[in-house]
Structures are given as C-alpha cells and as structure tokens.
Design a protein around this motif. Structure first.
Motif, PDB file in Angstrom:
ATOM      1  N   LYS A  56      32.970  42.422  40.671  1.00  0.00           N
ATOM      2  CA  LYS A  56      34.020  41.407  40.819  1.00  0.00           C
ATOM      3  C   LYS A  56      35.198  41.832  39.954  1.00  0.00           C
ATOM      4  N   ALA A  57      36.346  42.014  40.602  1.00  0.00           N
ATOM      5  CA  ALA A  57      37.533  42.510  39.907  1.00  0.00           C
ATOM      6  C   ALA A  57      38.546  41.376  39.717  1.00  0.00           C
ATOM      7  N   CYS A  58      39.237  41.419  38.593  1.00  0.00           N
ATOM      8  CA  CYS A  58      40.324  40.491  38.296  1.00  0.00           C
ATOM      9  C   CYS A  58      41.558  41.311  37.909  1.00  0.00           C
ATOM     10  N   PRO A  59      42.174  41.972  38.899  1.00  0.00           N
ATOM     11  CA  PRO A  59      43.307  42.839  38.576  1.00  0.00           C
ATOM     12  C   PRO A  59      44.524  42.038  38.118  1.00  0.00           C
ATOM     13  N   GLU A  60      45.299  42.657  37.256  1.00  0.00           N
ATOM     14  CA  GLU A  60      46.526  42.012  36.782  1.00  0.00           C
ATOM     15  C   GLU A  60      47.647  42.266  37.781  1.00  0.00           C
ATOM     16  N   VAL A  61      48.215  41.193  38.271  1.00  0.00           N
ATOM     17  CA  VAL A  61      49.322  41.260  39.223  1.00  0.00           C
ATOM     18  C   VAL A  61      50.385  40.265  38.778  1.00  0.00           C
ATOM     19  N   PRO A  62      51.578  40.369  39.317  1.00  0.00           N
ATOM     20  CA  PRO A  62      52.588  39.347  39.002  1.00  0.00           C
ATOM     21  C   PRO A  62      52.105  37.960  39.409  1.00  0.00           C
ATOM     22  N   GLY A  63      52.305  37.005  38.536  1.00  0.00           N
ATOM     23  CA  GLY A  63      51.831  35.650  38.806  1.00  0.00           C
ATOM     24  C   GLY A  63      50.412  35.450  38.313  1.00  0.00           C
ATOM     25  N   ILE A  64      49.624  34.676  39.041  1.00  0.00           N
ATOM     26  CA  ILE A  64      48.229  34.399  38.666  1.00  0.00           C
ATOM     27  C   ILE A  64      47.321  35.502  39.212  1.00  0.00           C
ATOM     28  N   ASN A  65      46.482  36.029  38.340  1.00  0.00           N
ATOM     29  CA  ASN A  65      45.579  37.115  38.756  1.00  0.00           C
ATOM     30  C   ASN A  65      44.550  36.622  39.764  1.00  0.00           C
ATOM     31  N   PRO A  66      44.273  37.414  40.810  1.00  0.00           N
ATOM     32  CA  PRO A  66      43.252  37.026  41.786  1.00  0.00           C
ATOM     33  C   PRO A  66      41.859  37.445  41.326  1.00  0.00           C
ATOM     34  N   GLN A  67      40.861  37.011  42.074  1.00  0.00           N
ATOM     35  CA  GLN A  67      39.497  37.514  41.935  1.00  0.00           C
ATOM     36  C   GLN A  67      39.132  38.210  43.244  1.00  0.00           C
TER      37      GLN A  67
END
Length: 237
Positions: A56-67
């Motif tokens: 399960k990945a939680c990549p850092e992206v602009p805004g709220i990070n997805p799962q």
C-alpha cells in the motif's frame, strides 16, 4: 613357388594393414563420457518462481496524498548452466557433481493482470491515472530486485535445482547401466549483487510483501528499509 611367395607376401601385407587398423582404432566411449555429453546437450535447467507482490503506497503529490493498493504477479526466472558442470564417478559408486552457481534471468511481469486501486480525494491535485501509472512503472525493476533478493536468501531454490538435476541424472545413469550408489550435487552459492529497489512510498507502518513475506517496510521516521532473513551465527567453541 613364385605364386606361393607372392601369395604369402600379400597375406603378410594384409595382416599388417589389419593389425595397424586394429591397433589405431579409438577406444569405445566410456559410459561416464556419454553421461557428460548427454548432460551438456541439455545445456541448462530452468526454474520459475511465481510470486505475488502486494503493498500500500501513499505517494506525496500536490494536495492531499492518495492511498494506492498495489497487487501484481510476476515470474522470477532462474537458470543452472550444465555446460560447465563437472562429473566424477568414484570407486565407491558415488557420482560427484559440481555445477556453476545458479543465476537469475530477467523476470516476467504481466502488467495486464495487476491491480492498482487509488483512493484519492477532491483535494488530490494529480490525476488517478498518473498516480497509478507511476506505480505500474515500478513493477519490472522491483521484480528484478526480488529475483536477486530470493537468489541470495532462499535456500530452497538450490534444493529444487538439486532435486531436478538428480532426477535427470538418475534417468541417464539407469539407461547407461552405470553402477551409481549415490549422487552428491554441489551447487556453490553465488555472489549476488541485488539491484537497487525502486522507491516505494509505503504508507505509515506498512510492509511490502512477496508471497506474504515482507521484503521492505516503512520506519517511523518515514524511511523505507529492506528486510532480510537472519543468518544463523556460527557457534563458537
């Protein structure tokens, strides 16, 4: 008289030629040499290991990070080269077999059967397709990493090659009528260089798994570390 002398001379000449041909005739090939030839004709023994990778990945992206839930299968491929294998049959009937180390081959990752499920919010300022595509691109380099990872750490891999090679040799030994009481196979451990693991943005407190076996985890400080089996320490006298 002259005819008899000529006949005797011809007979002696033919006998000499026959003796020379017999004397220079090559010896029949030994069954052990036939065994070596047959083994090297096969060239290699191949083994495939089916694995399923899950994390399960939680990549850092602009805004709220997805799962992102990531699940994909792979075939890890290994080979044992028989061309350089050496055989020795002792007087005790023990056939000793020394092979080169097992080597890893390029894995197979069928991307069409993988599952990539991204949970995003309205405030995730990157498209779900881009997030999933980034994780998909990690599959093949991660499978290469796991190919070398299991080659270094999985002792069962060597046992499987030994079992298949012994079964193969016993079939040939039986056909040749060789008296073999036991087969001893030595497969040296390879010096394996593990390719770098692609960056996995694992969610907090989670693991990356292959067939249920954790090979990477996220630390409390956010760093991702590899997990390796504990090697038994040698007993001191």
């Amino acid at each position: 008289m002259l005819k008899n002398l000529i006949a005797l001379t011809i007979a002696i000449a033919l006998g000499a030629v026959g003796y020379a041909v017999w004397n220079h005739r090559g010896p029949e090939e030994s069954p052990l040499n036939v065994l070596v030839t047959q083994m090297r004709t096969r060239a290699i023994i191949e083994h495939e290991r089916q694995v399923t990778v899950w994390y399960k990945a939680c990549p850092e992206v602009p805004g709220i990070n997805p799962q992102v839930m990531v699940i994909w299968p792979a075939k890890l491929n290994y080979e044992l080269d028989l061309a350089a294998t050496k055989l020795a049959l002792g007087a005790d009937g023990v056939l000793r077999v020394d092979t080169p180390p097992i080597r890893g081959d390029d894995p197979s990752v069928p991307s069409e059967v993988g599952e990539y499920m991204a949970q995003t919010s309205f405030w995730t300022l990157e498209s779900e397709q881009a997030i999933v595509m980034r994780e998909m691109q990690k599959a093949t380099p991660l499978a290469r990493h796991l190919t070398a990872y299991f080659l270094r750490n999985d002792v069962g891999l060597s046992d499987q090659f030994k079992e298949e090679l012994e079964t193969y040799l016993r079939g040939i030994v039986g056909a040749l009528g060789l008296k073999v009481t036991r087969i001893e196979i030595n497969i040296p451990k390879a010096e394996v260089t593990i390719p770098p693991r692609p960056e996995l943005a694992l969610c907090e407190g989670s693991f990356a798994l292959a067939n249920g076996f954790g090979f990477a985890r996220r630390q409390e400080d956010g760093t991702i570390v590899g997990i390796y089996p504990h090697k038994p320490s040698s007993a001191t006298p």
